[in-house]
Design an enzyme around this catalytic site. Sequence first.
Site, short mmCIF file in Angstrom:
data_model
loop_
_atom_site.label_atom_id
_atom_site.label_comp_id
_atom_site.label_asym_id
_atom_site.label_seq_id
_atom_site.Cartn_x
_atom_site.Cartn_y
_atom_site.Cartn_z
N CYS A 38 64.86 57.65 65.91
CA CYS A 38 65.55 58.75 66.56
C CYS A 38 64.55 59.78 67.06
CB CYS A 38 66.53 59.40 65.60
SG CYS A 38 67.66 58.25 64.81
N ARG B 59 60.58 55.36 71.66
CA ARG B 59 60.72 55.24 70.20
C ARG B 59 61.86 54.29 69.82
NH1 ARG B 59 58.51 59.91 67.41
NH2 ARG B 59 60.15 59.77 65.85
N TRP C 31 69.03 56.07 66.86
CA TRP C 31 68.91 54.66 66.49
C TRP C 31 69.81 54.48 65.28
CZ3 TRP C 31 66.59 51.69 62.43
CH2 TRP C 31 66.32 50.35 62.77
N ASN D 46 67.09 63.46 62.33
CA ASN D 46 66.42 62.18 62.14
C ASN D 46 66.29 61.93 60.64
OD1 ASN D 46 66.03 62.16 64.88
ND2 ASN D 46 63.82 62.44 64.79
N GLY D 47 66.37 60.67 60.23
CA GLY D 47 66.17 60.34 58.82
C GLY D 47 67.45 59.84 58.17
N GLU E 18 50.87 37.57 64.19
CA GLU E 18 51.09 38.61 65.19
C GLU E 18 51.65 38.02 66.48
OE1 GLU E 18 50.90 42.36 67.22
OE2 GLU E 18 51.29 41.66 65.20
N LYS F 195 55.22 39.11 68.13
CA LYS F 195 55.34 39.62 69.50
C LYS F 195 56.37 38.82 70.29
CE LYS F 195 52.74 43.07 69.45
NZ LYS F 195 53.27 43.26 68.08
N GLU G 240 59.88 39.67 69.04
CA GLU G 240 60.23 41.06 69.29
C GLU G 240 60.77 41.27 70.69
OE1 GLU G 240 57.63 44.42 67.07
OE2 GLU G 240 56.46 43.06 68.31
N HIS H 94 53.38 20.75 54.59
CA HIS H 94 54.12 21.14 53.38
C HIS H 94 55.50 21.70 53.72
CE1 HIS H 94 50.74 20.41 50.74
NE2 HIS H 94 49.96 21.06 51.60
N LYS I 295 60.16 52.35 67.82
CA LYS I 295 58.70 52.45 67.80
C LYS I 295 58.20 53.05 66.50
CE LYS I 295 54.60 52.25 69.64
NZ LYS I 295 53.96 50.93 69.81
#
Length: 610
Positions: free
Chosen positions: A2, A27, A74, A99-100, A483, A487, A490, A506, A605
Amino acid sequence: MCGIVGAIADRDVVPVLIEGLKRLEYRGYDSAGIAVVERDGVRRVRRTGRVAEMEAAAVAEHFSAALGIGHTRWATHGGVTEGNAHPHISHGELALVHNGIIENHEAQRARLQALGYTFESQTDSEVIAHLIHHHRAQGHSLLGALQQAVRELHGAYAIAAIDKRDPDRMVAARVGCPLLVGLGEGENFVASDVSAIVSATRRVIFLEEGDTVELTREAVRVYDAGGAAVAREVHVSDVSLASLELGPYRHFMQKEIHEQPRAIADTIEALVAGGAFAPTLFGRDAAEVLGDIEAVQILACGTSYYAGLTARYWIEALAGLPCAVDIASEYRYREVVANPRQLVVTISQSGETLDTMEALKYAKSLGQARTLAICNVPESAIPRASALVHYTRAGAEIGVASTKAFTTQLVALFTLAATLAKLRGRLSGEREAALIEVLRHLPGSVQHALNLEPQIVAWAERFAPKEHALFLGRGVHYPIALEGALKLKEISYIHAEAYPAGELKHGPLALVDADMPVVVIAPNDALLEKVKSNIQEVRARGGEMFVFADADSQFGESEQVNVIRTPRHVGILSPIVHAIPVQLLAYHTALARGTDVDKPRNLAKSVTVE
């Protein structure tokens, strides 16, 4: 996550609020809104979706005021609906953005309902608005009501509030979530990120944990957690408007991928200029803090965690120190065997990642005072809470999927590994000079990797119809495979997993068929022959491989094996160079699939909640 922006001025602040929210779009969010105090009271406009939709409604409804707050949300508590969007209003008088997460919101909601308050949303944030209003009704000033309310809240928050009964004032508070004050001439601002207000002012105060603040047009008054007035240092932000603009690029992610040679060069500038791995790169007292450590503990989340996994190989190989890497959200909830002579390294692009901050607090509570933050944002919370800090110089990173922040973190971590090796007498002068020379040439090697983009675009067209992918790597390149998989999922929404190549037989080999592309990170290092054996395992099962190799790797292409050769092998820094093609593969695959590259669904973000 947020975003918050607020302004009080002698001019119309609505354009400031809307521009600020647009600057905060990177964000991540799912709804946006503003509330202003006008002559007739508080007015609000909210919309789900993009800020542009809310802006159109504000323009159509002729919003104009000298005091207002704005928010991008968000969703955490309650779905993505206009009713759950911020700002929240209590009794038509007091508007609030938050926010939070408030952990005791259910108990407070029940208490306020018993007092006659009606709730219109499912959010924890509306609780705060009503709680402040309740304390206003008890005779407190707006600031006093805020200060009383936050004493009754458990959790993390950044709050800004306005009240129609006090049209010349705005108040704010923070615990656990970032919030700053912007200082202007005859106007003042609050924001969760300096980018939201950089067009209006560069003079900022970073609020400390537990601070509350009262803003008028002429003055800003800050109070600490105990309610005492305090003077906080004023900083001049170096965030440039140019860094927040797209320029010639289609997306911020594309821009930031191509900014990596410059970001890496800026990050190593002081090191290369000094010609040595000096402890002072990490702070004035670094030699004392780093001199006799027995181990390293790295704490991070997401992409930063993969940077930490890479660093473990370097730290153990160069410095000869045992190195553990933990996901911060897991570390903080387990019984840790503390070691006061262990260096605790936190990695965070924003410096505000809540899980990482809480993990750092936990480590310090166990007596582990030797702490180092690797971060991209000066004066953010995690560096301020750490004994040492090393700032990466990536510049503003707007795209949700981290690119240049990741590679500059790797550079910083390699610098740490080499510095620890030198302090422990494990780095000869000749070896030190050789490593610095490799670093000096690293931006050029990264640029050569970027030049592979046309070949990677062709691969991306073949990836776009797929729904699953497998990434393989060995040794220090296994985290780069992780990574790459992150990506791809995402931003393209293709399900992707990564494994050490030796683990293929395995279990993961059962997934391999003609519809499962397998990406292989295969530099010309000591494990190359092992990787080639793993590739044959995939080939025998009808899988198609996409191999990122080095120019001097002896790989032959075939119907099932596609090869792109990165520049010559750069030795110990190879993971940084090989991060570039997997970023480009994800970007162009997402482009081919038509997804929202910079703002992928469900993601944010800066993660300032658990």
